[in-house]
Motif scaffolding. Structure first.
Motif, short mmCIF file in Angstrom:
data_model
loop_
_atom_site.label_atom_id
_atom_site.label_comp_id
_atom_site.label_asym_id
_atom_site.label_seq_id
_atom_site.Cartn_x
_atom_site.Cartn_y
_atom_site.Cartn_z
N LEU A 111 0.81 -1.21 0.00
CA LEU A 111 0.00 0.00 0.00
C LEU A 111 0.84 1.27 0.00
CD1 LEU A 111 -3.03 -0.70 2.36
CD2 LEU A 111 -3.03 -0.30 -0.11
N THR A 112 1.92 1.26 0.78
CA THR A 112 2.76 2.47 0.87
C THR A 112 3.35 2.81 -0.50
OG1 THR A 112 4.50 1.02 1.64
CG2 THR A 112 3.40 2.35 3.31
N ASP A 113 3.74 1.76 -1.23
CA ASP A 113 4.31 2.00 -2.55
C ASP A 113 3.27 2.51 -3.54
OD1 ASP A 113 7.17 1.25 -2.45
OD2 ASP A 113 6.31 -0.62 -1.69
N VAL A 114 2.01 2.01 -3.38
CA VAL A 114 0.91 2.50 -4.22
C VAL A 114 0.74 4.00 -3.99
CG1 VAL A 114 -1.57 2.40 -4.65
CG2 VAL A 114 -0.29 0.29 -4.26
N LEU A 115 0.70 4.37 -2.71
CA LEU A 115 0.52 5.79 -2.36
C LEU A 115 1.66 6.63 -2.90
CD1 LEU A 115 -0.91 6.08 1.25
CD2 LEU A 115 -1.80 7.08 -0.87
N GLN A 116 2.88 6.11 -2.73
CA GLN A 116 4.06 6.86 -3.18
C GLN A 116 4.03 7.08 -4.69
OE1 GLN A 116 7.16 4.56 -1.47
NE2 GLN A 116 7.46 5.94 0.27
N SER A 117 3.64 6.04 -5.43
CA SER A 117 3.57 6.19 -6.88
C SER A 117 2.53 7.22 -7.28
CB SER A 117 3.20 4.86 -7.54
OG SER A 117 3.98 3.83 -7.04
N LEU A 118 1.38 7.19 -6.58
CA LEU A 118 0.29 8.11 -6.94
C LEU A 118 0.66 9.54 -6.62
CD1 LEU A 118 -2.97 6.24 -5.87
CD2 LEU A 118 -2.14 6.70 -8.18
N THR A 119 1.37 9.76 -5.52
CA THR A 119 1.70 11.13 -5.14
C THR A 119 2.93 11.65 -5.86
OG1 THR A 119 2.83 10.21 -3.22
CG2 THR A 119 0.62 11.10 -2.86
#
Lengths: 262, 344
Positions: B35-43
């Motif tokens: 999840l953290t990587d998903v968020l990082q990619s999106l931001t």
């Protein structure tokens, strides 16, 4: 408020349909005058052209000849939006399925006055409340329109027409599907609205005996003539004997109703 | 007004659901991404693996946005059709609009071989396919309208929709007979339907057309309320019926046509979502139903898209299969439950 102002005038109109080949005349040379504060009943046998006359008077259909003058202006000259502020209608056809509440249904009558999203102003809301009170349907406000009886629905549809705030209201056979008690109560309501709100109300009906007792004026359509007069005047003119093309049905002037010869 | 409180609660819940499902849609897939990587990619910041970032930005995010747009467009199209035809069973797929769009695309893909190469290139571009698809659904809608004006019976309109579906199906069949294997393959892939694999520039085009359709739909919200009482009342309340009808039809063709062009025919969403909105919000006001339908449509489509790709598995089911599996029982339920819904 000015009493008995002429609202609708039909000047020598010929009603009927025009097809590519020829004009199909239903009734020629009709002259009518409808005044504010009066309740007028339109009477005629099935198929005589009552609906065509109503359609012509509401501007849906053009007369083949003559002109319909609504509040001093030819009805054909009105834009749809302006006409909606002059004339409202009540129909017999059943409503399409929807979740509309009684309040929402009556509120639709304010459409000619609202902005492009149709949001209601304080003035609109007070007009809606007034219309619901006048028709004694305010206790139904939050019911869905399919949860109330036919008689109540008819009154709600009249409330919608009242909310539209027009000098002229035209009703197409409002008493159909109702029992005697509700017919009488509906016509009393129309008579009250005409007198107290100074509305000009025209309705078509097959209930001649009720129309004679509860209308200010009658318009009688027979195959030969279209007559407009007071109930008493109509009875004295003996026009009712020519209403139906059947010698077995005769009008009894004393009883003010039709009797059937055995 | 107890309804207002209900509406605010529902809108809040749907808004939250939209956020949750949009995020869930992006987080879930064949490749497990924390999840953290998903968020990082999106931001926009670096994810721990560049391949993860690539998957999120170029594969999952476009797919989620396409799902969102398809859900919105098809559902709003259904809402417009149901009120215009006074028919609770009307929807883009039932009325044959999807088939009309398919026919348009079939003509472009399968018949392009008969055109000079330069022209064929223009026709086969994204714009050409969108245009053909929108034109196809527009023509079917006009035909249905012509029939609807002669037949007052609302059920007859549905039968006509069915007839158009088989008619267009037959024409497509004839066209395939005359086309090459390569063209056929191209058409078959399109017809299977998929929310994924759209490049960003196509998504921008899709978003623009959907936005155009939504703006047109928004303009007709007030006349749509008047149409709840039927055509004659609407006219008596000053509605310019012909103009309103034209705008409604154009809006529906744009919405259905462009979505079908990019994602293939998707069934049931347009039919079911407006009913869910009407049942949940207990209103007929199009000002409310418009937003309700839009939100439910996007949430449902994101959810259906999640189901197409079960976590951990590499299989991707066609979106059309999922919407049909969910949609068909819902429609039967609605029909059986007449008192609460469709036919009141």
């Amino acid at each position: 408020m000015e009493k008995s102002k002429t609202i609708l005038q039909a000047n020598n109109i010929t009603i009927g349909y025009s097809t590519k080949k020829a004009n199909h005349v239903i009734a020629p040379g009709i002259n009518l005058t409808l005044k504010s504060g009066t309740l007028t009943a339109l009477i005629g046998a099935n198929g005589i052209g009552k609906s065509t006359l109503l359609r012509t008077l509401t501007g849906i259909q053009k007369p083949l000849a003559g002109s319909v003058i609504l509040n001093g202006q030819n009805i054909e000259a009105y834009t749809p939006a302006d006409l909606a502020q002059q004339l409202s209608i009540v129909l017999t056809e059943s409503l399409p399925p929807s979740n509309l509440t009684v309040y929402e249904l009556v509120a639709l009558g304010r459409q000619p006055y609202t902005n492009w999203v149709g949001s209601l102003s304080g003035d609109d809301r007070s007009k809606i409340t007034e219309a619901l009170k006048l028709t004694q349907t305010d206790h139904l406000s939050y019911k869905k329109h399919f949860e109330i009886s036919d008689g109540q629905l008819q009154k709600v549809l009249i409330a919608r027409a009242l909310a539209q705030d027009t000098p002229l209201i035209i009703l197409d056979e409002p008493t159909t599907h109702l029992d005697l008690q509700h017919k009488v109560s509906l016509l009393r309501l129309l008579k009250k609205l005409a007198a107290e709100q100074n509305k000009c109300i025209l309705y078509s009906t097959h209930d001649l005996d009720l129309a004679l007792q509860l209308s200010d004026e009658l318009i009688i359509m027979t195959p030969n003539i279209v007559l407009q007069d007071t109930p008493q005047g109509c009875i004295e003119s003996d026009i009712f004997d020519t209403l139906f093309n059947d010698d077995g049905i005769v009008f009894d002037a004393e009883k003010r109703s039709f009797i059937i010869k055995q | 007004m107890q309804n207002n409180r209900l509406h605010i609660t529902l809108f809040t819940l749907l808004g939250l659901a939209l956020l949750v499902f949009f995020f869930a849609n992006i987080s879930l897939g064949a490749v497990k991404i924390p999840l953290t990587d998903v968020l990082q990619s999106l931001t926009g910041s670096e994810a721990s693996k560049t391949s993860w970032q690539y998957i999120i930005i170029n594969y999952r995010l476009p797919k989620a946005i396409t799902a969102l747009l398809a859900g919105i467009g098809l559902s709003i199209g259904g809402l417009l059709m149901q009120t215009l035809f006074r028919n609770p069973l009307a929807g883009p797929d039932v009325l044959g609009l999807n088939s009309g769009a398919s026919l348009g695309v079939a003509f472009v893909i399968l018949a392009s071989g008969m055109l000079p190469v330069a022209l064929a290139g223009v026709f086969l571009s994204a714009y050409g396919i969108v245009l053909a698809s929108v034109a196809g659904s527009f023509i079917v809608l006009l035909a249905i309208l012509a029939v609807a004006q002669r037949l007052r019976d609302t059920m007859a309109i549905l039968i006509i929709g069915l007839m158009f579906t088989s008619f267009t199906g037959a024409i497509v069949g004839v066209l395939t007979y005359f086309s090459t294997a390569e063209q056929l393959q191209k058409y078959t892939f399109w017809a299977l339907g998929s929310l994924g694999n759209l490049p960003w520039n196509n998504i921008v085009l899709l978003a623009l057309v959907v936005l155009m359709g939504l703006i047109m739909a928004a303009v007709t919200l007030k006349p749509l309320d008047a149409l709840l009482l039927g055509e004659r009342y609407a006219k008596s309340m000053g509605i310019n019926f012909n103009r309103t009808r034209f705008v409604i039809i154009l809006a529906t063709s744009l919405l259905t046509g462009c979505i079908t062009a990019f994602a293939g025919p998707i069934a049931f969403v347009g039919l079911v979502v407006p009913h869910m909105a009407k049942l949940l919000f207990k209103t007929s006001s199009h000002n409310v139903l418009f937003w309700a339908t839009l939100l439910i449509g996007s949430v449902l489509m994101l959810l259906c898209d999640i189901f197409t790709q079960l976590p951990g598995s590499s299989f991707v089911l066609p979106i059309n299969a999922i919407t049909s599996i969910i949609g068909a029982p819902v429609v039967i339920g609605l029909l059986l439950n007449r008192h609460k819904g469709i036919f009141n």
